[in-house]
Design an enzyme around this catalytic site. Structure first.
Site, PDB file in Angstrom:
ATOM      1  N   HIS A  28       0.947  -1.018  -0.044  1.00  0.00           N
ATOM      2  CA  HIS A  28       0.208  -0.152   0.106  1.00  0.00           C
ATOM      3  C   HIS A  28       0.865   1.029   0.234  1.00  0.00           C
ATOM      4  O   HIS A  28       0.681   2.158   0.918  1.00  0.00           O
ATOM      5  CB  HIS A  28      -0.836   0.018   1.394  1.00  0.00           C
ATOM      6  N   HIS A  83     -11.900  -7.299  -7.128  1.00  0.00           N
ATOM      7  CA  HIS A  83     -11.447  -6.193  -6.393  1.00  0.00           C
ATOM      8  C   HIS A  83     -10.674  -5.237  -7.342  1.00  0.00           C
ATOM      9  O   HIS A  83      -9.818  -6.139  -7.900  1.00  0.00           O
ATOM     10  CB  HIS A  83     -11.120  -6.635  -5.168  1.00  0.00           C
ATOM     11  N   GLU A 128      -8.227  -3.244  -6.365  1.00  0.00           N
ATOM     12  CA  GLU A 128      -6.988  -2.562  -5.908  1.00  0.00           C
ATOM     13  C   GLU A 128      -6.137  -3.231  -6.965  1.00  0.00           C
ATOM     14  O   GLU A 128      -6.059  -4.268  -7.464  1.00  0.00           O
ATOM     15  CB  GLU A 128      -6.909  -2.957  -4.363  1.00  0.00           C
ATOM     16  N   ASP A 166      -2.976  -4.294  -6.806  1.00  0.00           N
ATOM     17  CA  ASP A 166      -2.361  -5.759  -6.634  1.00  0.00           C
ATOM     18  C   ASP A 166      -3.207  -6.837  -7.134  1.00  0.00           C
ATOM     19  O   ASP A 166      -2.531  -7.899  -7.505  1.00  0.00           O
ATOM     20  CB  ASP A 166      -1.771  -5.963  -5.120  1.00  0.00           C
ATOM     21  N   HIS A 176     -12.489  -5.894   1.726  1.00  0.00           N
ATOM     22  CA  HIS A 176     -12.480  -4.570   2.368  1.00  0.00           C
ATOM     23  C   HIS A 176     -12.792  -3.282   1.825  1.00  0.00           C
ATOM     24  O   HIS A 176     -12.529  -2.310   2.212  1.00  0.00           O
ATOM     25  CB  HIS A 176     -11.033  -4.533   3.063  1.00  0.00           C
ATOM     26  N   ASP A 225      -9.229 -10.532  -1.016  1.00  0.00           N
ATOM     27  CA  ASP A 225      -8.504 -10.290   0.274  1.00  0.00           C
ATOM     28  C   ASP A 225      -8.858 -11.000   1.531  1.00  0.00           C
ATOM     29  O   ASP A 225      -7.722 -11.071   2.390  1.00  0.00           O
ATOM     30  CB  ASP A 225      -8.450  -8.821   0.576  1.00  0.00           C
ATOM     31  N   TYR A 229      -2.711  -9.069   9.154  1.00  0.00           N
ATOM     32  CA  TYR A 229      -3.748  -8.715   8.042  1.00  0.00           C
ATOM     33  C   TYR A 229      -4.855  -8.426   8.506  1.00  0.00           C
ATOM     34  O   TYR A 229      -5.412  -7.300   8.034  1.00  0.00           O
ATOM     35  CB  TYR A 229      -3.689  -9.954   7.054  1.00  0.00           C
ATOM     36  N   HIS A 286      -3.795 -13.581  -1.388  1.00  0.00           N
ATOM     37  CA  HIS A 286      -2.704 -13.154  -0.663  1.00  0.00           C
ATOM     38  C   HIS A 286      -2.138 -14.408   0.247  1.00  0.00           C
ATOM     39  O   HIS A 286      -3.246 -15.039   0.906  1.00  0.00           O
ATOM     40  CB  HIS A 286      -2.630 -12.012   0.102  1.00  0.00           C
TER      41      HIS A 286
HETATM   42 FE1  FEO Z   1      -7.301  -4.760  -1.455  1.00  0.00          FE
HETATM   43 FE2  FEO Z   1      -4.666  -7.096  -1.795  1.00  0.00          FE
HETATM   44  O1  FEO Z   1      -5.940  -5.355  -2.112  1.00  0.00           O
END
Ligand code: FEO
Length: 396
Positions: A23, A79, A81, A83, A145, A164, A192, A225
């Site tokens: 992040h 999602h 984001e 990544d 999230h 996530d 996390y 992840h």
């Molecule tokens: Fe909310 Fe792994 O990105």
């Protein structure tokens, strides 16, 4: 290395052993991370999530080990984001005919990130897409999230891909929970949860109930992840239920920063008070501690005691971001107190107390201040302060 999870279903993600800040620089990742993407082959070829853009070539190479990326019919973007969505442009260059499946909020966030006129399909909770003999079932998971977050479930193989949720920033040589060190795995899973999901704990509990009520068999939980939960996959769901309940242990964390050791000596004396009462506590110097790790200790503890000398009419700079995070993460069921030394104006303790109140952590008593360096009477007052807080910590 591509890993087959079930016949025709593959992990095609990337292990990022080197990343230490995530992040941007916000989150420490001492053990690296993985960006998990899953390829489902059969009548339809489906890619569930992608990887961070710097690793897009590796993702495409991994897919190529199984099939020609041009054959991808559908990309599920759970999602936005980056990544997870960062390699979407590269994938869509390889497979321009593919449909990008998103949640209703994902339509907004993916479009907002990439500004491309891809062939989008928006799905809601309960929607299904048949991909041969099996189906994909979607569950919107707003604020787990991000507002756009979505879970994808693959029937037949019984794999839940919740993006996530249930993840860990944990680079490993292996893909499954039963192949790695359990202590490390849970350390990362908790870190996390604390740093990413704590503010949404009430929604976590509701979403878990909603997913369990679907009565779907779950052979694997494959997050975006870290490792895949294969052995007793629901263990991480039970753990999330426990964490989301936010019932801290009868222990304390004392966090401080110091200039000339006055506030440090106060911290140690307060700690002695806890020790005299047999209450477990940790003392952390915010200036030299990892903020995300400190937040894990805040999560665990019932009592949070924070100290700083007064510095430029405020607190020492290392404490400001930590106090901001404590406010933002919205911890529940805690009590707090403040302390600190001062020389002239002495606002530090009041400022910490104001932050704790804003974080909805009630103050159990007025903070303790010491002018100049603590003397014997001051240190005894700190020990008494620690004993008093310890008593309350035990009672809960
Ligand atoms: Fe909310 Fe792994 O990105």
């Amino acid at each position: 290395m591509v890993t087959e999870l079930k016949p025709g279903v593959y992990w095609v993600g990337v292990t990022d052993w080197g990343i230490r800040r995530f992040h941007g620089h916000e989150l420490s990742t001492h053990r690296g991370t993985t960006y998990n993407a899953y390829l489902i082959t059969g009548e339809k070829t489906v890619l569930v999530d992608t990887v961070w853009e710097p690793f897009q070539d590796q993702l495409i190479e991994n897919i190529r080990e199984i099939t020609d990326p041009a054959k991808i019919d559908m990309v599920i973007a759970n999602h936005a984001e980056t990544d997870h969505s960062g390699s979407l442009p590269a994938i869509m260059r390889s497979a321009p005919q593919a449909t990008v499946v998103v949640s209703p909020r994902g339509a907004e966030s993916i479009e907002g990130h990439y500004h491309q006129e891809w062939n989008f399909r928006s799905v809601k909770t309960g929607d299904k897409i048949k991909i041969g003999e099996n189906e994909l079932i979607f569950v919107e998971a707003p604020m787990l999230h991000w507002p756009d977050s979505m879970f994808t479930y693959l029937t037949g193989h019984n794999i839940l891909m919740p993006n996530d949720a249930f993840g860990q920033h944990y680079a490993t040589a292996f893909r499954f929970n039963d192949q790695v060190n359990e202590e490390e795995l849970y350390e990362e899973a908790l870190k996390y949860y604390v740093n990413i999901l704590t503010p949404f704990s009430a929604l976590v509990l509701k979403k878990i109930d909603e997913v369990l009520a679907l009565n779907l068999p779950v052979d694997m939980i494959a997050p975006s992840h870290g490792v895949i939960w294969r052995k007793d996959p629901l263990q991480i769901v039970r753990k999330y239920q426990k964490w989301a309940a936010q019932k801290p242990q009868p222990q304390a964390v004392i966090i401080y920063d110091t200039m000339w050791n006055g506030t440090r000596r106060m911290a140690d004396a307060i700690g002695d008070g806890f020790a005299e009462m047999g209450v477990e506590h940790k003392i952390l110097d915010a200036a030299v501690s990892d903020r995300n790790d400190v937040l894990v200790e805040v999560f665990r503890a019932r009592t949070v005691v924070i100290g700083s000398p007064t510095f430029n009419k405020r607190v020492l700079p290392s404490l400001a971001p930590l106090l901001g995070e404590i406010q933002g993460l919205g911890f529940k069921n805690k009590v707090g107190a403040a302390f600190g030394s001062y020389g002239w104006s002495g606002e530090g303790v009041k400022i910490i107390e104001g932050c704790l109140k804003e974080a909805k952590i009630p103050l159990v008593r007025e903070g303790i201040r010491c002018k100049w360096q603590p003397g014997g009477a001051d240190l005894e007052a700190c020990r008494a302060f620690g004993r008093e807080l310890a008593e309350l910590t035990k009672k809960g």
